[in-house]
Design an enzyme around this catalytic site. Structure first.
Site, PDB file in Angstrom:
ATOM      1  N   ASP A   1      97.846 -35.092 -35.051  1.00  0.00           N
ATOM      2  CA  ASP A   1      98.882 -35.798 -34.295  1.00  0.00           C
ATOM      3  C   ASP A   1      98.321 -36.967 -33.482  1.00  0.00           C
ATOM      4  OD1 ASP A   1      97.527 -34.263 -32.471  1.00  0.00           O
ATOM      5  OD2 ASP A   1      99.310 -33.468 -31.475  1.00  0.00           O
ATOM      6  N   GLU A   2      97.171 -37.492 -33.896  1.00  0.00           N
ATOM      7  CA  GLU A   2      96.585 -38.644 -33.214  1.00  0.00           C
ATOM      8  C   GLU A   2      96.042 -39.640 -34.239  1.00  0.00           C
ATOM      9  OE1 GLU A   2      94.442 -37.396 -29.198  1.00  0.00           O
ATOM     10  OE2 GLU A   2      93.794 -36.134 -30.870  1.00  0.00           O
TER      11      GLU A   2
END
Length: 439
Positions: free
Chosen positions: A111-112
């Site tokens: 999620d980055e």
């Protein structure tokens, strides 16, 4: 002597997807939108949430809150069993949307994402325009519920810090001319790499606030950390580029791979734990071949739940689920291999040596890890050839499992757990698609 004033620019954008797993569920299920949602790693009251929507966070429910506690805080919370494959698919879609605006230079986790700005992109108005375009591209290409916070800074370390400073849907820039005073109000735990233990170690040395940390000179930072990390951190926090910008240092060849699982109540017995261990090995051995490694070492870990009476008789630890437990682990060495049948024989021999007795009757956690991985190019073939055509058997299994799903063809021992122990969400491992599924 004060350092020369640096020109204001942004070199990196750090994109942090807000409540990613819960937001994906709200995108897929419109009826969940505006409601508290918790994504579970294990659907049991002793399990922990791996994500919570912002509606749930407003009620005090957050990542790692126990499922039972989440129900107590919000009886109406929507609990969802997390899907690794779905979240991996969305992660890749988001990366494609970001790429439409700016190349993705690094992917620290599922999620980055990190973008490195070049040339005139580093100018403040242009960097901000790119960041806003990324936000819109994610909504247009992937889904309206998917928000992200973006940090802009002269190095990766500061960009990560900035991305956490305003959530959800934030956009924060840290300019060289504003540093380090712009981060003096943060907590020590807001620094990437500073967890609970490190914070305690810093406090023991008299550093309890960010301002105290920033007041140290470079030599003081080196002495505080007792390593070159202190020197790097001194420069990063002031906007300098020390070469690696806070990126993890590559450790060379991958050393291990494996899987672990907290057992559901129906599997908390010898037969169930064995079936789960069998399935974990099935997945690990398939990954081993897909990633082109051999292994000469396997380790197995089992954790057992203890009753209150049993806790005084054996060494007891509290698991993250809250269960008081004791554990057993063992490692075996063998001629390096990669086929499932050979590895299964090793697992079976290890399993026979597990402890017995009243304290070891309620297994609730199993882990299987393959260690000291050897790249295929460095593997020394056996003088006796491929016994029983085991490599060919594994290759055939892989071909069918890649086409129809990873549990299509398997050995009978894992049949009771075929639908159990699904691939769990890997926060720091970038998901890879093998065939029709992600691992």
């Amino acid at each position: 002597m004060e350092p020369a004033l640096q020109p204001d620019f942004f070199a990196f954008l750090h994109i942090d997807l807000n409540s990613f797993f819960a937001s994906v569920e709200q995108q897929i299920h419109p009826e969940y939108r505006g409601k508290p949602v918790g994504v579970c790693g294990t659907m049991a009251d002793t399990g922990a949430l791996i994500a919570a929507s912002y509606e749930a966070k407003a009620l005090g429910i957050k990542t790692l809150t126990k499922v039972g506690e989440a129900k107590r805080l919000c009886p109406d919370i929507i609990l969802v069993d997390g899907s690794h494959s779905v979240y991996s698919e969305y992660s890749h879609k988001i990366a494609e949307a970001v790429e439409r605006c700016c190349p993705v230079a690094h992917t620290p986790s599922i999620d980055e994402m990190v973008c490195e700005l070049m040339g005139r992109e580093r100018e403040l108005p242009r960097a901000r325009k790119i960041a806003l375009e990324i936000k819109q591209a994610i909504k247009d290409d992937v889904g309206e519920t998917l928000n992200c916070s973006i940090g802009m800074a002269p190095n990766r370390y500061l960009a990560k810090i900035a991305s956490d400073m305003q959530k959800p849907d934030g956009l924060i820039g840290l300019l060289p001319s504003q540093l380090p005073r712009a981060i003096a109000h943060l907590d020590l735990r807001d620094l990437p790499g500073v967890g609970a233990r490190t914070e305690e170690r810093l406090k023991a040395k008299g550093i309890t606030t960010m301002q105290q940390l920033l007041d140290l000179d470079r030599n003081g930072m080196h002495a505080l950390w007792e390593s070159v990390w202190g020197d790097r951190l001194y420069h990063w926090l002031r906007g300098a580029d020390s070469g690696d910008d806070g990126a993890p240092v590559a450790s060379g060849v991958q050393k291990s791979l494996g899987h672990s699982h907290v057992l559901g109540p129906e599997f908390r017995n010898d037969e169930g734990a064995w079936a789960i261990a069998h399935k974990l090995l099935h997945k690990a051995s398939m990954r081993l071949r897909m990633e082109k490694f051999y292994t000469p070492v396997m380790s197995v870990t089992i954790k057992y739940a203890l009753s209150r009476e049993q806790q005084g008789r054996v060494k007891t630890k509290k698991h993250s689920s809250g269960i008081n437990s004791t554990g057993w682990a063992m490692e075996a060495r063998f001629p390096d291999c990669q086929d499932t049948l050979s590895l299964l024989a090793v697992l079976r021999n290890l399993w026979k040596q597990r402890p017995r007795g009243p304290e070891y009757e309620r297994p609730f956690f199993v882990g299987v890890t393959l260690r000291e991985l050897i790249p295929e190019a460095d593997h020394q073939a056996s003088l006796f050839g491929d016994v029983d055509n085991r490599a060919a058997l594994s290759a055939t299994m892989d071909k069918l499992n890649l086409k129809f799903g990873h549990t299509t063809l398997h050995f009978a021992g894992m049949l009771p757990a075929r639908e159990a122990a699904p691939t769990r969400i890997a926060f720091t491992q970038i998901p890879v698609q093998y065939g029709v599924e992600y691992m």
